[in-house]
Design a protein around this motif. Structure first.
Motif, PDB file in Angstrom:
ATOM      1  N   MET A  71     -64.853   4.991  68.089  1.00 41.14           N
ATOM      2  CA  MET A  71     -64.297   3.662  68.073  1.00 41.14           C
ATOM      3  C   MET A  71     -64.415   3.036  66.682  1.00 41.14           C
ATOM      4  SD  MET A  71     -65.632   2.280  71.807  1.00 41.14           S
ATOM      5  CE  MET A  71     -64.805   0.712  71.727  1.00 41.14           C
ATOM      6  N   LEU A  72     -65.537   3.308  66.030  1.00 37.49           N
ATOM      7  CA  LEU A  72     -65.701   2.780  64.669  1.00 37.49           C
ATOM      8  C   LEU A  72     -64.647   3.353  63.729  1.00 37.49           C
ATOM      9  CD1 LEU A  72     -69.559   2.849  64.098  1.00 37.49           C
ATOM     10  CD2 LEU A  72     -68.089   0.845  64.072  1.00 37.49           C
ATOM     11  N   SER A  73     -64.491   4.656  63.766  1.00 41.60           N
ATOM     12  CA  SER A  73     -63.554   5.298  62.842  1.00 41.60           C
ATOM     13  C   SER A  73     -62.107   4.907  63.128  1.00 41.60           C
ATOM     14  CB  SER A  73     -63.714   6.821  62.874  1.00 41.60           C
ATOM     15  OG  SER A  73     -63.387   7.324  64.149  1.00 41.60           O
ATOM     16  N   ARG A  74     -61.812   4.476  64.355  1.00 40.55           N
ATOM     17  CA  ARG A  74     -60.453   4.047  64.696  1.00 40.55           C
ATOM     18  C   ARG A  74     -60.245   2.557  64.438  1.00 40.55           C
ATOM     19  NH1 ARG A  74     -61.655   7.250  69.410  1.00 40.55           N
ATOM     20  NH2 ARG A  74     -61.870   5.323  70.592  1.00 40.55           N
ATOM     21  N   GLY A  75     -61.278   1.863  63.960  1.00 39.57           N
ATOM     22  CA  GLY A  75     -61.155   0.438  63.669  1.00 39.57           C
ATOM     23  C   GLY A  75     -61.133  -0.435  64.911  1.00 39.57           C
ATOM     24  N   GLU A  76     -61.716   0.046  65.992  1.00 38.65           N
ATOM     25  CA  GLU A  76     -61.689  -0.692  67.247  1.00 38.65           C
ATOM     26  C   GLU A  76     -62.882  -1.643  67.411  1.00 38.65           C
ATOM     27  OE1 GLU A  76     -61.382   2.280  70.294  1.00 38.65           O
ATOM     28  OE2 GLU A  76     -59.409   2.943  69.601  1.00 38.65           O
ATOM     29  N   ILE A  77     -63.839  -1.551  66.531  1.00 39.13           N
ATOM     30  CA  ILE A  77     -65.012  -2.424  66.589  1.00 39.13           C
ATOM     31  C   ILE A  77     -64.853  -3.437  65.458  1.00 39.13           C
ATOM     32  CG2 ILE A  77     -67.533  -2.517  66.500  1.00 39.13           C
ATOM     33  CD1 ILE A  77     -66.945  -0.667  68.677  1.00 39.13           C
ATOM     34  N   THR A  78     -64.407  -4.645  65.779  1.00 37.08           N
ATOM     35  CA  THR A  78     -64.080  -5.597  64.712  1.00 37.08           C
ATOM     36  C   THR A  78     -64.703  -6.974  64.882  1.00 37.08           C
ATOM     37  OG1 THR A  78     -62.053  -6.244  65.849  1.00 37.08           O
ATOM     38  CG2 THR A  78     -61.879  -4.464  64.215  1.00 37.08           C
ATOM     39  N   THR A  79     -65.027  -7.376  66.114  1.00 34.64           N
ATOM     40  CA  THR A  79     -65.577  -8.715  66.301  1.00 34.64           C
ATOM     41  C   THR A  79     -67.076  -8.718  66.014  1.00 34.64           C
ATOM     42  OG1 THR A  79     -66.160  -8.434  68.642  1.00 34.64           O
ATOM     43  CG2 THR A  79     -63.878  -9.143  68.136  1.00 34.64           C
ATOM     44  N   GLY A  80     -67.612  -9.889  65.736  1.00 34.26           N
ATOM     45  CA  GLY A  80     -69.043  -9.999  65.508  1.00 34.26           C
ATOM     46  C   GLY A  80     -69.853  -9.497  66.685  1.00 34.26           C
ATOM     47  N   SER A  81     -69.416  -9.835  67.877  1.00 37.44           N
ATOM     48  CA  SER A  81     -70.118  -9.398  69.082  1.00 37.44           C
ATOM     49  C   SER A  81     -70.078  -7.876  69.227  1.00 37.44           C
ATOM     50  CB  SER A  81     -69.487 -10.061  70.315  1.00 37.44           C
ATOM     51  OG  SER A  81     -70.080  -9.594  71.494  1.00 37.44           O
ATOM     52  N   ASP A  82     -68.906  -7.285  69.010  1.00 40.97           N
ATOM     53  CA  ASP A  82     -68.789  -5.826  69.110  1.00 40.97           C
ATOM     54  C   ASP A  82     -69.628  -5.124  68.048  1.00 40.97           C
ATOM     55  OD1 ASP A  82     -67.058  -6.048  71.251  1.00 40.97           O
ATOM     56  OD2 ASP A  82     -65.257  -5.651  70.062  1.00 40.97           O
ATOM     57  N   LEU A  83     -69.622  -5.654  66.836  1.00 41.27           N
ATOM     58  CA  LEU A  83     -70.414  -5.062  65.756  1.00 41.27           C
ATOM     59  C   LEU A  83     -71.903  -5.141  66.076  1.00 41.27           C
ATOM     60  CD1 LEU A  83     -68.300  -6.525  62.876  1.00 41.27           C
ATOM     61  CD2 LEU A  83     -68.706  -4.076  63.232  1.00 41.27           C
ATOM     62  N   TYR A  84     -72.326  -6.270  66.653  1.00 37.77           N
ATOM     63  CA  TYR A  84     -73.717  -6.443  67.058  1.00 37.77           C
ATOM     64  C   TYR A  84     -74.101  -5.401  68.108  1.00 37.77           C
ATOM     65  CZ  TYR A  84     -77.763  -8.543  69.371  1.00 37.77           C
ATOM     66  OH  TYR A  84     -78.998  -8.754  69.931  1.00 37.77           O
ATOM     67  N   GLU A  85     -73.251  -5.244  69.112  1.00 34.28           N
ATOM     68  CA  GLU A  85     -73.531  -4.263  70.166  1.00 34.28           C
ATOM     69  C   GLU A  85     -73.587  -2.847  69.586  1.00 34.28           C
ATOM     70  OE1 GLU A  85     -74.451  -4.978  73.217  1.00 34.28           O
ATOM     71  OE2 GLU A  85     -74.107  -7.121  72.964  1.00 34.28           O
ATOM     72  N   GLY A  86     -72.678  -2.538  68.673  1.00 32.63           N
ATOM     73  CA  GLY A  86     -72.703  -1.233  68.019  1.00 32.63           C
ATOM     74  C   GLY A  86     -73.976  -1.037  67.214  1.00 32.63           C
ATOM     75  N   ALA A  87     -74.393  -2.085  66.504  1.00 28.73           N
ATOM     76  CA  ALA A  87     -75.636  -2.019  65.728  1.00 28.73           C
ATOM     77  C   ALA A  87     -76.823  -1.771  66.644  1.00 28.73           C
ATOM     78  CB  ALA A  87     -75.835  -3.315  64.940  1.00 28.73           C
ATOM     79  N   PHE A  88     -76.821  -2.432  67.788  1.00 30.03           N
ATOM     80  CA  PHE A  88     -77.922  -2.270  68.731  1.00 30.03           C
ATOM     81  C   PHE A  88     -78.005  -0.835  69.235  1.00 30.03           C
ATOM     82  CE2 PHE A  88     -80.480  -3.113  72.490  1.00 30.03           C
ATOM     83  CZ  PHE A  88     -81.393  -4.019  71.980  1.00 30.03           C
ATOM     84  N   VAL A  89     -76.860  -0.221  69.476  1.00 31.14           N
ATOM     85  CA  VAL A  89     -76.839   1.177  69.919  1.00 31.14           C
ATOM     86  C   VAL A  89     -77.401   2.088  68.825  1.00 31.14           C
ATOM     87  CG1 VAL A  89     -75.325   3.125  70.483  1.00 31.14           C
ATOM     88  CG2 VAL A  89     -74.959   0.891  71.563  1.00 31.14           C
ATOM     89  N   PHE A  90     -76.895   1.941  67.603  1.00 34.30           N
ATOM     90  CA  PHE A  90     -77.349   2.821  66.523  1.00 34.30           C
ATOM     91  C   PHE A  90     -78.791   2.544  66.114  1.00 34.30           C
ATOM     92  CE2 PHE A  90     -72.827   3.703  66.085  1.00 34.30           C
ATOM     93  CZ  PHE A  90     -72.859   5.070  65.876  1.00 34.30           C
ATOM     94  N   GLN A  91     -79.278   1.324  66.350  1.00 32.19           N
ATOM     95  CA  GLN A  91     -80.673   1.010  66.049  1.00 32.19           C
ATOM     96  C   GLN A  91     -81.605   1.835  66.928  1.00 32.19           C
ATOM     97  OE1 GLN A  91     -82.794  -1.683  67.965  1.00 32.19           O
ATOM     98  NE2 GLN A  91     -84.209  -2.199  66.347  1.00 32.19           N
ATOM     99  N   HIS A  92     -81.111   2.290  68.050  1.00 33.89           N
ATOM    100  CA  HIS A  92     -81.911   3.128  68.935  1.00 33.89           C
ATOM    101  C   HIS A  92     -81.584   4.609  68.767  1.00 33.89           C
ATOM    102  CE1 HIS A  92     -82.601  -0.803  70.764  1.00 33.89           C
ATOM    103  NE2 HIS A  92     -83.799  -0.291  71.006  1.00 33.89           N
ATOM    104  N   GLY A  93     -80.997   4.957  67.627  1.00 36.85           N
ATOM    105  CA  GLY A  93     -80.735   6.351  67.298  1.00 36.85           C
ATOM    106  C   GLY A  93     -82.011   7.056  66.884  1.00 36.85           C
ATOM    107  N   GLU A  94     -81.857   8.165  66.186  1.00 38.21           N
ATOM    108  CA  GLU A  94     -83.031   8.951  65.803  1.00 38.21           C
ATOM    109  C   GLU A  94     -83.076   9.311  64.335  1.00 38.21           C
ATOM    110  OE1 GLU A  94     -83.106  12.359  68.339  1.00 38.21           O
ATOM    111  OE2 GLU A  94     -83.421  11.169  70.150  1.00 38.21           O
ATOM    112  N   THR A  95     -82.011   9.042  63.597  1.00 40.02           N
ATOM    113  CA  THR A  95     -81.949   9.498  62.208  1.00 40.02           C
ATOM    114  C   THR A  95     -81.782   8.332  61.252  1.00 40.02           C
ATOM    115  OG1 THR A  95     -79.533   9.716  62.179  1.00 40.02           O
ATOM    116  CG2 THR A  95     -80.811  11.630  62.986  1.00 40.02           C
ATOM    117  N   ALA A  96     -82.111   8.575  59.994  1.00 42.96           N
ATOM    118  CA  ALA A  96     -81.940   7.549  58.966  1.00 42.96           C
ATOM    119  C   ALA A  96     -80.487   7.067  58.891  1.00 42.96           C
ATOM    120  CB  ALA A  96     -82.424   8.074  57.613  1.00 42.96           C
TER     121      ALA A  96
END
Length: 141
Positions: A1-26
């Protein structure tokens, strides 16, 4: 979704950040940080604390001290009892450069001052989670 430009609103970006914050890599944590910052630039103020937390998590993973003090990782030198809140006990803020940022900058990102962070650490190590004091009053996560 990121690479397709589908994550554009502040809320969507926040939710995406929250997901990646719980990832495992730098790279997961660094991407989470960039997404949280972009959410902030779009006026999504709930991303303040998350932008600080993602930077701290990234710094710790690359072997550098955190600068906001938002992370309380397990300390291998402390006991981690299974009972009485073992999920939370045995925590530290190290490595943490508590002199890097002044209090007002921590506050700008909804991060409690150093004294409150010390109390939060004590609460965690006593087996409880200090939900109400992990961010400043009036700040949402």
């Amino acid at each position: 979704m990121l690479s397709r430009g589908e994550i554009t609103t502040g809320s969507d970006l926040y939710e995406g950040a929250f997901v990646f914050q719980h990832g495992e890599t730098a790279p997961d944590y660094l991407l989470a940080h960039v997404l949280a910052l972009d959410a902030l630039t779009k006026g999504f103020v709930r991303a303040k604390w998350l932008s600080a937390a993602t930077l701290d998590r990234y710094l710790q993973l690359i072997g550098q001290p955190q600068v906001f003090g938002t992370q309380y990782p397990f300390d291998p030198k402390l006991p981690h009892p299974i009972t009485n809140g073992g999920r939370f006990s045995g925590r530290t803020r190290s490595p943490f450069d508590d002199s890097f940022l002044p209090t007002y900058l921590r506050s700008d990102f909804c991060v409690p001052d150093l004294e409150q962070q010390k109390k939060n650490l004590q609460t965690l190590n006593s087996g409880s989670y200090p939900r109400a004091t992990m961010t400043l009053p009036g700040c949402e996560r």
